[in-house]
Design an enzyme around this catalytic site. Structure first.
Site, PDB file in Angstrom:
ATOM      1  N   THR A  49     -20.503  27.218  10.969  1.00  0.00           N
ATOM      2  CA  THR A  49     -19.957  27.193  12.326  1.00  0.00           C
ATOM      3  C   THR A  49     -20.653  28.202  13.228  1.00  0.00           C
ATOM      4  O   THR A  49     -20.584  28.077  14.443  1.00  0.00           O
ATOM      5  CB  THR A  49     -18.457  27.552  12.292  1.00  0.00           C
ATOM      6  OG1 THR A  49     -18.297  28.717  11.483  1.00  0.00           O
ATOM      7  CG2 THR A  49     -17.639  26.409  11.700  1.00  0.00           C
ATOM      8  N   GLY A 136     -28.646  37.853  -4.158  1.00  0.00           N
ATOM      9  CA  GLY A 136     -28.879  36.417  -4.068  1.00  0.00           C
ATOM     10  C   GLY A 136     -27.696  35.563  -4.485  1.00  0.00           C
ATOM     11  O   GLY A 136     -27.851  34.388  -4.788  1.00  0.00           O
ATOM     12  N   ASP A 191     -23.165  38.535   8.541  1.00  0.00           N
ATOM     13  CA  ASP A 191     -23.047  39.393   7.355  1.00  0.00           C
ATOM     14  C   ASP A 191     -22.936  40.862   7.739  1.00  0.00           C
ATOM     15  O   ASP A 191     -22.144  41.620   7.178  1.00  0.00           O
ATOM     16  CB  ASP A 191     -24.279  39.234   6.449  1.00  0.00           C
ATOM     17  CG  ASP A 191     -24.521  37.790   6.069  1.00  0.00           C
ATOM     18  OD1 ASP A 191     -23.591  36.981   6.239  1.00  0.00           O
ATOM     19  OD2 ASP A 191     -25.636  37.483   5.610  1.00  0.00           O
TER      20      ASP A 191
HETATM   21  P1  ADP Z   1     -28.165  38.297  -0.647  1.00  0.00           P
HETATM   22  O1  ADP Z   1     -27.469  36.975  -0.517  1.00  0.00           O
HETATM   23  O2  ADP Z   1     -27.680  39.046  -1.844  1.00  0.00           O
HETATM   24  O3  ADP Z   1     -28.147  39.091   0.606  1.00  0.00           O
HETATM   25  P2  ADP Z   1     -30.959  38.276  -0.070  1.00  0.00           P
HETATM   26  O4  ADP Z   1     -32.099  37.525  -0.653  1.00  0.00           O
HETATM   27  O5  ADP Z   1     -30.669  38.126   1.368  1.00  0.00           O
HETATM   28  O6  ADP Z   1     -29.683  37.938  -0.970  1.00  0.00           O
HETATM   29  O7  ADP Z   1     -31.184  39.824  -0.313  1.00  0.00           O
HETATM   30  C1  ADP Z   1     -31.539  40.316  -1.589  1.00  0.00           C
HETATM   31  C2  ADP Z   1     -32.679  41.306  -1.406  1.00  0.00           C
HETATM   32  O8  ADP Z   1     -32.187  42.494  -0.762  1.00  0.00           O
HETATM   33  C3  ADP Z   1     -33.239  41.788  -2.719  1.00  0.00           C
HETATM   34  O9  ADP Z   1     -34.226  40.906  -3.190  1.00  0.00           O
HETATM   35  C4  ADP Z   1     -33.810  43.142  -2.331  1.00  0.00           C
HETATM   36  O10 ADP Z   1     -35.055  43.003  -1.690  1.00  0.00           O
HETATM   37  C5  ADP Z   1     -32.826  43.634  -1.296  1.00  0.00           C
HETATM   38  N1  ADP Z   1     -31.785  44.481  -1.904  1.00  0.00           N
HETATM   39  C6  ADP Z   1     -30.455  44.311  -1.832  1.00  0.00           C
HETATM   40  N2  ADP Z   1     -29.790  45.287  -2.489  1.00  0.00           N
HETATM   41  C7  ADP Z   1     -30.735  46.110  -2.988  1.00  0.00           C
HETATM   42  C8  ADP Z   1     -30.702  47.299  -3.796  1.00  0.00           C
HETATM   43  N3  ADP Z   1     -29.547  47.826  -4.229  1.00  0.00           N
HETATM   44  N4  ADP Z   1     -31.879  47.864  -4.130  1.00  0.00           N
HETATM   45  C9  ADP Z   1     -33.052  47.336  -3.738  1.00  0.00           C
HETATM   46  N5  ADP Z   1     -33.147  46.221  -2.995  1.00  0.00           N
HETATM   47  C10 ADP Z   1     -32.019  45.601  -2.619  1.00  0.00           C
HETATM   48 MG    MG Z   2     -28.934  38.406   2.440  1.00  0.00          MG
END
Ligand code: ADP
Ligand code: MG
Length: 410
Positions: A49, A136, A191
């Site tokens: 939405t 992810g 988010d």
């Molecule tokens: P999500 O749905 O969890 O937000 P994204 O692909 O948008 O998935 O984000 C995940 C990415 O964010 C990871 O691949 C990494 O690059 C970064 N990230 C998130 N949390 C951490 C962390 N604790 N330490 C290092 N990188 C992180």
């Molecule tokens: Mg994300």
């Protein structure tokens, strides 16, 4: 019998202890100026939405990213993460620009860059990260990473933005720009708003109608499942995100095409009682009925979100279940963004006693949520876990998700 795998959240003290240890190991036994955190989020209802000027209703998870940070006098940024032990990360803020940095540190450097772009004075820092937000899973680990740094930098730089909701909307914008322009991921700010603006025992109603100020676009809504003897259960399906590429863009394009055919700026301009007339007007341009299904989802989903808010505002949490389940059916049948794993969670949880369940997030994998009577939570989780095993699917992960606080200092 199968044993569901629970992803436990950390207490603030536990998270702080962990991240201080990561900091002191990385930075010669030193101590940080402080520890800050920001939560992952889950959307209760109102899916697809946001880009249709509609409503959505995220709430913050007790699962958070913790940051231990020490300010520097120069403009060097040095980062370590317990989740990326082989990837320590370093840059100079003066070298950060769109396209100039990559890797996980780009989410962090991007926040400092965006705050500087907005006119604030920001110096370098040494920082350590530790997190129990799964990557992810559609629970926004990336936003929680950005937002934890936003409140940390805000604090050590004495910007004062985290002190009130208006300031927090500026931090939301900095985090969104970091993710869009420096990390290169196109996200809309939902988010980051959830991570920075949610409060314990509450959900955040976000209204994407154009013309509202950032502050006006978000409103706290009471959401307290425990008061009704319920728990919010999140199930990370761990489904491989196959075939996602292009699907999001195709849904967006269909919505824009439908609005254009109807002569409207966006689909929010269709009132709930105007849906049939709008669908009739689309029919001559819509041989296979795809546009009608997409529009029906978008219009009914914002209506369901409004009704959800009405119910929880009157303390009737136990009555929202059918709205959640109708949302799932609409996403599955009309918007066509569900998948086998998400449907399996929803069907199994409902059969095992959930009062409502739905996929959450963009779809094609990620997580589902279920609202479950407290005494049935363990049984629902075991039944879902067993259903995945029986179907030959990888084991899902379970998170207990009482509506929790937004980003702040520990
Ligand atoms: P999500 O749905 O969890 O937000 P994204 O692909 O948008 O998935 O984000 C995940 C990415 O964010 C990871 O691949 C990494 O690059 C970064 N990230 C998130 N949390 C951490 C962390 N604790 N330490 C290092 N990188 C992180
Ligand atoms: Mg994300």
């Amino acid at each position: 019998p199968s044993t569901p795998q629970w992803l436990e959240s950390w207490t603030p003290a536990g998270g702080a202890r962990r991240v201080r240890t990561v900091f002191s190991r990385a930075f010669d036994g030193g101590a940080p100026d402080g520890v800050w955190f920001a939560p992952g989020r889950v959307n209760l209802i109102g899916e697809h939405t946001d880009y249709n000027a509609g409503l959505c209703l995220p709430t913050a998870l007790p699962h958070r990213t913790y940051v231990a940070l020490r300010a520097r006098e120069d403009d060097v940024v040095r980062l370590v993460s317990a989740q990326a032990p082989d990837e320590p990360w370093e840059t100079k803020l003066s070298e950060v620009a769109p396209g100039s940095v990559g890797g996980w540190g780009s989410y962090v450097a991007g926040v400092a860059w965006a705050l500087a772009e907005a006119g604030h004075t920001v110096h370098g820092f040494d920082a350590a990260v530790d997190s129990c937000v799964p990557f992810g899973a559609g629970l926004s680990s990336s936003a929680s990473l950005e937002c934890a740094f936003a409140v940390a930098i805000d604090d050590v730089s004495a910007l004062g933005l985290a002190d009130d909701d208006a300031g927090r909307t500026e931090l939301v914008d900095a985090c969104r720009r970091a993710e869009n322009e420096i990390a290169g991921a196109p996200t809309g700010g939902l988010d980051q708003s959830a991570s920075l603006r949610c409060a314990e025992g509450r959900a955040l109603l976000l209204d994407f109608r154009p013309g509202l100020s950032a502050v006006e676009s978000g409103r706290e809504v009471p959401f307290d499942p425990a008061s009704a003897g319920l728990e919010l259960l999140v199930v990370d399906t761990r489904a491989p995100h196959a075939l996602v590429d292009g699907q999001y863009g195709a849904r967006r394009a269909a919505c824009e095409r439908a609005a254009a055919l109807l002569g409207l700026a966006n689909l929010r301009e269709i009132a709930p009682d105007g849906l049939d007339a709008a669908l009739a007007e689309l029919a001559p341009h819509d041989g296979d009925g795809v546009l009608a299904r997409r529009v029906r989802h978008v219009v009914t989903e914002t209506e369901r979100t409004a009704r959800f808010v009405e119910l929880v505002s009157r303390g009737l949490v136990a009555e929202v279940g059918p709205l959640m389940t109708a949302s799932h059916a609409s996403l599955r049948d009309d918007y066509e963004v569900s998948c086998r794993e998400l449907d399996l969670v929803v069907d199994t949880a409902m059969a095992a006693g959930a009062v409502g369940a739905r996929m959450t997030g963009g779809g094609f994998g990620g997580s589902a949520i279920a609202l479950v009577p407290r005494d049935d939570v363990e049984r629902v989780a075991t039944t879902v876990d067993q259903a995945f095993a029986d179907a030959g699917l990888a084991a899902p992960a379970f998170l207990a998700a009482p509506p929790s606080a937004g980003a702040g200092a520990v």
